[in-house]
Design a protein around this motif. Structure first.
Motif, mmCIF file in Angstrom:
data_model
loop_
_atom_site.group_PDB
_atom_site.id
_atom_site.type_symbol
_atom_site.label_atom_id
_atom_site.label_comp_id
_atom_site.label_asym_id
_atom_site.label_seq_id
_atom_site.Cartn_x
_atom_site.Cartn_y
_atom_site.Cartn_z
ATOM 1 N N GLU A 138 25.106 23.967 -16.692
ATOM 2 C CA GLU A 138 25.413 22.601 -16.277
ATOM 3 C C GLU A 138 26.493 21.988 -17.148
ATOM 4 O O GLU A 138 27.287 21.167 -16.691
ATOM 5 N N ILE A 139 26.526 22.416 -18.411
ATOM 6 C CA ILE A 139 27.578 21.905 -19.293
ATOM 7 C C ILE A 139 28.943 22.383 -18.809
ATOM 8 O O ILE A 139 29.912 21.627 -18.774
ATOM 9 N N GLN A 159 34.054 21.249 -15.961
ATOM 10 C CA GLN A 159 35.007 21.527 -14.888
ATOM 11 C C GLN A 159 35.220 20.294 -14.017
ATOM 12 O O GLN A 159 36.331 20.022 -13.579
ATOM 13 N N ILE A 160 34.145 19.544 -13.811
ATOM 14 C CA ILE A 160 34.298 18.301 -13.042
ATOM 15 C C ILE A 160 35.146 17.310 -13.825
ATOM 16 O O ILE A 160 35.935 16.570 -13.261
ATOM 17 N N TRP A 193 41.092 27.463 -20.111
ATOM 18 C CA TRP A 193 41.489 27.604 -21.507
ATOM 19 C C TRP A 193 40.855 26.525 -22.368
ATOM 20 O O TRP A 193 40.219 26.809 -23.380
ATOM 21 N N SER A 194 40.987 25.281 -21.926
ATOM 22 C CA SER A 194 40.433 24.210 -22.763
ATOM 23 C C SER A 194 38.913 24.199 -22.689
ATOM 24 O O SER A 194 38.250 23.799 -23.637
ATOM 25 N N LEU A 195 38.381 24.681 -21.572
ATOM 26 C CA LEU A 195 36.928 24.792 -21.470
ATOM 27 C C LEU A 195 36.381 25.677 -22.582
ATOM 28 O O LEU A 195 35.428 25.327 -23.275
ATOM 29 N N TYR A 196 37.022 26.844 -22.771
ATOM 30 C CA TYR A 196 36.553 27.757 -23.810
ATOM 31 C C TYR A 196 36.863 27.229 -25.203
ATOM 32 O O TYR A 196 36.053 27.292 -26.112
ATOM 33 N N ASP A 206 29.629 30.037 -15.013
ATOM 34 C CA ASP A 206 30.073 29.436 -13.770
ATOM 35 C C ASP A 206 31.565 29.188 -13.770
ATOM 36 O O ASP A 206 32.091 28.448 -12.955
ATOM 37 N N VAL A 207 32.269 29.801 -14.734
ATOM 38 C CA VAL A 207 33.710 29.583 -14.812
ATOM 39 C C VAL A 207 34.389 30.375 -13.692
ATOM 40 O O VAL A 207 34.061 31.524 -13.428
#
Lengths: 298, 292, 370
Positions: free
Chosen positions: A193-194, A199-200, A206-209, B9-10
């Motif tokens: 969920e995080i 993503q929302i 890239w920045s997610l990781y 979920d990526v």
């Protein structure tokens, strides 16, 4: 009122003692064979022991001698090079593979065992394989020549300045898959969920990781560091099998130094001193980690 | 290993995915290559190795190197092959693993379900002993083993491996039992079961997964050990030490194919265990190392 | 001397005393519920009765035999745990008879006992299953069955229903009550759920901060709570507590409060001795069901006061409609009949049943009246 409060029945009293009795053999073994021996070795490091233990105290002479030996300095320098490269490369490869493997990869079930199997091997086996694989006469260099790449040259294992890096290669080969598994477990523990929320919020992969996932892997980084660091300091078998400490003394590490000074060169006092330095290095890494771990659990 | 609780979920694009597969395959090659080369060349006659390409499959397949490594190769001064050392390793590994696992299970049980003042400190000491550089105990260990008459013997090596393995097995069982509901132990106590009865009837029957982990871990560690074997093996050297002697021997022609066959023989038991039960091993390692 | 005597029992961890001077006598066949918020010491007390925790001072005795230091298995008690604590490796039948086996009861006798209890709890069909194959309610029944098979002097229940979903919890509550009425066993039951406490027990011990705040029948606890803690902890929605002042008119005591508009409202006390508190501040406790619409007020009451006040929020709950209004600067909940036609912001006539009002000293927080 038949009996009084302090009059605990025999069985209850016995039950209180049994657990401690059961634990005691292990504790006794540990106190003697680990901590007793550590104290004994520390004591020896202050004596003039050579081939056999002697019990005359000579102060810090062994330590002074140790730090005056060029062989010891070589070993310590090598350890610094080896440990930093080993830890860094293993972590980098392990993290990369874990992240890539976590992208719903088909065949993950087949790839994981392939990455992991080297850690089931003995360092002696790994050393034997790589010693030969890196041998310019029959290994990789020879193969490249036979395939027509005549200018290819890879003789690190015979090169005094480069041989330490071949140990890094073999050690990384053996352990990086294991580090991958640690990071993968960490990744799988992150709440999806995080990731969805990020993503929302519009985060790119890239920045997610970089901003969310990798910071959340902090515990895995810490564990990986502790395990790799202590493996690096303890590294002995691999050096023996791969280079035997050579060419010359070019790939001596503190572990091989201690062994050869104590048992081959009959400089037990100096060998003990080097072992104490090794222990202190590991203690400096492990103590804070163990302290934090055990405190948290209470 | 089936630690997978959820995939990420990526989402990734097509080009990125191709690239990912490429990188993963290159690494698979990196991990497989040395072993592949070892296997291939252990099945070649010596002249094909010295004169040929290590990547090539054998022209003439032969199992002679394997037979030689097993029963007739020169180890040190005796042409015994690795067989007697293999037996030494088995004789050392089985009791060492059994004893250290059993002690670890009991210790983990006490440290989680029968806690007492100071137990955390004792566990901390035990845990630290897993990580000490063994060089710090080599000298006194050599002295003590000599004094109690166990130097150079299998029982001596068993003792050494139990002593330095019990920290890890305790860690595994402690973490496992910590997640085991204490209410069950209390229920059994009220049902009238004592310390050992609870252990046998309640704890052990559910300890399968962690026992697999502990056994595999200890088996791999003890089997693969070199330092203790080389230091205290004496007349009872284990497989790793013999393999090293075989490979490092400076007399005569270097029979590479025999060396490889020997190396694979030395690796075979742990590889086999890993292939059969590897998934539990990794799962347990995760529980033991990531969560402390 | 009762069946289960807890006399002057205290418990300390190091220098911290977590239970202070607990004194409870339980008669044979009684259903005693220990209720309180988490950390109040109720589970510690239960564990001390079970023998799972030591007693720092005082005595616990069962049937006149002092149990201090006696091993749990030798106290002839049985316990139902919150997590049920079923042995995962044994079948339902083995789970239930494990205790008998440990006490050396021979197999034929064990089977007879098992059969009786299994029939009583409708577990006959499940005896060969493993706990993992059972539903929550079935596990709960097995846990009770395991206790029943032992035929103990005292049953201990440690929050046995808190792992069940809401509907099942109500069903199992009824089942436990039925069982108690049928078997007339002595039960000590720990819960943090005050409704469970009120519905199940013959007597309740309300605990907080390591003290027993009040020990009494459900009716005593509900109608005449000993102090402000018991008053607000027991009952849902909680009792309304409003600051008020006592004034007397012709010797008759009234409670003066301020309504939502800031206008004074006078409510006559049913207790004449409240005149002694003339001019003093008090806390007035009114349960939601004592604050209603005039038609919904209790017909048997001798003292109903009415006043107008604005409604802040309405919460229709099906069987009742709860409304929030402001009295004495506090939010007050009233319980109206389900079909009462009300809307937020509307002025409404409320009726207070002053017979049911409880008065507390604002300083000591102890009950003054009734």
């Amino acid at each position: 009122m038949a009996r009084h409060a302090s009059d605990a029945d025999f069985r209850t009293k016995l039950q209180e003692w049994i657990p401690k009795l059961v634990l005691s053999p292990s504790i006794a073994l540990m106190l003697v064979f680990v901590y007793g021996f550590i104290l004994f070795t520390i004591y020896l490091s202050f004596t003039s022991s050579r081939m056999l233990p002697k019990y005359d105290l000579i102060g810090f002479d062994n330590y002074a001698r140790l730090w005056g030996l060029s062989a010891w300095w070589t070993a310590v320098t090598n350890l610094a090079i080896f440990a930093s490269l080993y830890i860094f490369i293993c972590t980098a490869i392990g993290l990369t593979l874990a992240i890539l493997l976590d992208q719903k990869i088909r065949g993950e079930g087949m790839l994981r065992p392939i990455y992991l199997y080297p850690m089931a091997l003995s360092f002696i086996v790994t050393g034997t394989a790589w010693k030969w694989f890196l041998d310019p006469g029959i290994g990789l260099e020879n193969t490249m020549h036979l395939w027509g790449w005549d200018s290819f040259s890879f003789g690190w294992i015979k090169d005094r300045n480069m041989a330490i890096y071949t140990i890094v290669i073999a050690a990384v080969w053996q352990t990086s898959g294991f580090v991958m598994a640690m990071f993968l477990a960490g990744l799988r523990g992150i709440d999806n969920e995080i990731l969805k929320a990020a993503q929302i919020d519009g985060a790119s992969n890239w920045s997610l990781y970089r901003r969310i996932v990798i910071p959340m892997l902090r515990p895995a980084f810490l564990s990986a560091f502790v395990i790799l660091a202590h493996l690096a300091v303890k590294s002995y078998d691999l050096v023996i099998a791969l280079t035997g400490g050579g060419p010359g003394r070019a790939t001596e590490l503190p572990a091989t130094f201690m062994y050869s000074y104590t048992f081959t060169r009959n400089q037990m006092g100096t060998g003990a001193a080097s072992a104490v330095i090794m222990l202190m290095t590991i203690a400096a890494i492990m103590m804070p980690y163990l302290y934090a771990e055990l405190k948290e659990k209470k | 290993m089936s630690i997978a609780t959820q995939d990420t979920d990526v989402n990734t694009g097509k080009i990125a995915r191709t690239f990912i597969y490429l990188v993963l395959l290159v690494f698979a090659l990196f991990y497989l290559l040395p072993f592949f080369v070892m296997v291939v060349n252990s099945l070649k006659p010596l002249d094909e190795i010295t004169g040929g390409n290590m990547m090539a499959l054998p022209d003439k397949w032969t199992i002679q190197p394997w037979l030689s490594a097993w029963s007739s190769a020169q180890i040190g001064v005796e042409p015994t092959g690795l067989k007697p050392y293999f037996v030494n390793s088995i004789l050392m590994v089985v009791p060492a693993v059994a004893i250290s696992t059993f002690l670890g299970a009991l210790n983990g049980y006490v440290l989680t379900k029968w806690r007492f003042k100071g137990d955390t400190i004792l566990f901390g000491l035990l845990l630290f002993s897993c990580f000490i550089p063994f060089q710090i105990v080599l000298i006194p260990m050599a002295t003590i083993l000599g004094k109690i008459g166990l130097a150079g013997s299998i029982p001596g090596l068993v003792l050494v491996h139990v002593v330095y393995g019990v920290g890890f097995t305790t860690l595994y069982y402690r973490n496992y039992y910590a997640a085991f509901p204490t209410e069950l132990v209390r229920a059994a106590m009220m049902d009238g079961a004592g310390f050992f009865r609870i252990f046998w009837r309640i704890m052990l029957p559910v300890s399968g997964p962690i026992t697999v982990v502990s056994v595999i871990w200890q088996f791999t560690n003890v089997w693969n050990d070199f330092l203790f074997g080389a230091s205290f093996g004496g007349q009872s050297q284990p497989m790793t030490v013999a393999l090293n002697n075989l490979v490092q021997s400076s007399t005569g022609v270097k029979e590479y194919n025999v060396h490889f066959a020997g190396a694979i023989l030395a690796a075979l038991p742990t590889l086999l265990v890993y292939i059969v039960a590897g998934r539990y091993f990794v799962r347990g390692l995760m529980a033991g190392s990531v969560k402390g | 001397m009762g069946f289960l005597d807890i006399s002057n029992v205290t418990k300390s961890y190091g220098t911290v005393e977590v239970l202070h001077q607990v004194d409870i006598n339980v008669e044979e066949g009684e259903f005693l519920v220990l209720v309180g918020p988490s950390g109040c010491g109720k589970s510690t007390l239960l564990n001390m009765i079970a023998g799972l925790e030591g007693i720092t001072s005082g005595d616990i005795s069962i049937k006149g035999r002092v149990m201090n230091g006696v091993h749990p298995s030798n106290r002839n008690i049985a316990m139902v745990f919150q997590s049920y604590a079923l042995y995962p490796n044994m079948t339902v039948g083995q789970n239930m008879t494990f205790g008998l086996e440990m006490h050396g009861v021979e197999k034929s006798k064990r089977d007879v006992a098992l059969k009786d209890v299994a029939k009583l709890l409708q577990l006959d069909q499940l005896l060969d299953r493993k706990p993992g194959q059972l539903s929550g309610g079935q596990r709960q029944r097995v846990a009770m069955g395991r206790a029943l098979v032992r035929d103990p002097d005292v049953f201990l229940f440690d929050e046995p229903l808190s792992n069940l979903d809401a509907k099942l919890r109500v069903d199992m509550r009824t089942e436990i009550k039925k069982l108690h009425e049928k078997l007339k066993t002595t039960i000590v039951y720990v819960t943090h759920d005050q409704i469970e406490a009120l519905t199940l027990s013959t007597r309740i011990a309300v605990m907080n901060g390591g003290y027993v705040q009040q020990l009494g029948t459900p009716k005593e606890i509900y109608d005449t709570p000993a102090n402000l803690f018991v008053a607000t902890f027991m009952g849902s929605p909680a009792m309304n507590v409003l600051p008020a002042k006592v004034s007397t008119i012709d010797g008759v005591p009234y409670a003066q409060i301020i309504d939502g508009e800031g206008q004074p409202v006078s409510l006559r006390f049913s207790q004449e001795n409240m005149a002694d508190w003339d001019g003093k501040d008090i806390l007035l406790g009114i349960r939601p069901e004592a604050l209603t619409d005039p038609e919904g007020a209790d017909r048997k009451s001798t003292n109903i006061a009415t006043f107008h006040n604005a409604i802040d929020v309405t919460e229709p709950a099906g069987s009742d409609t709860f409304v929030t209004t402001t009295l004495g600067d506090a939010d007050v909940i009233a319980r109206l009949r389900a079909d009462t036609d009300v809307a937020s912001g509307q002025m409404f006539e409320f009726a207070v049943n002053m017979d049911k009002a409880v008065v507390f000293d604002p300083v000591s927080e102890q009950r003054i009246a009734p």
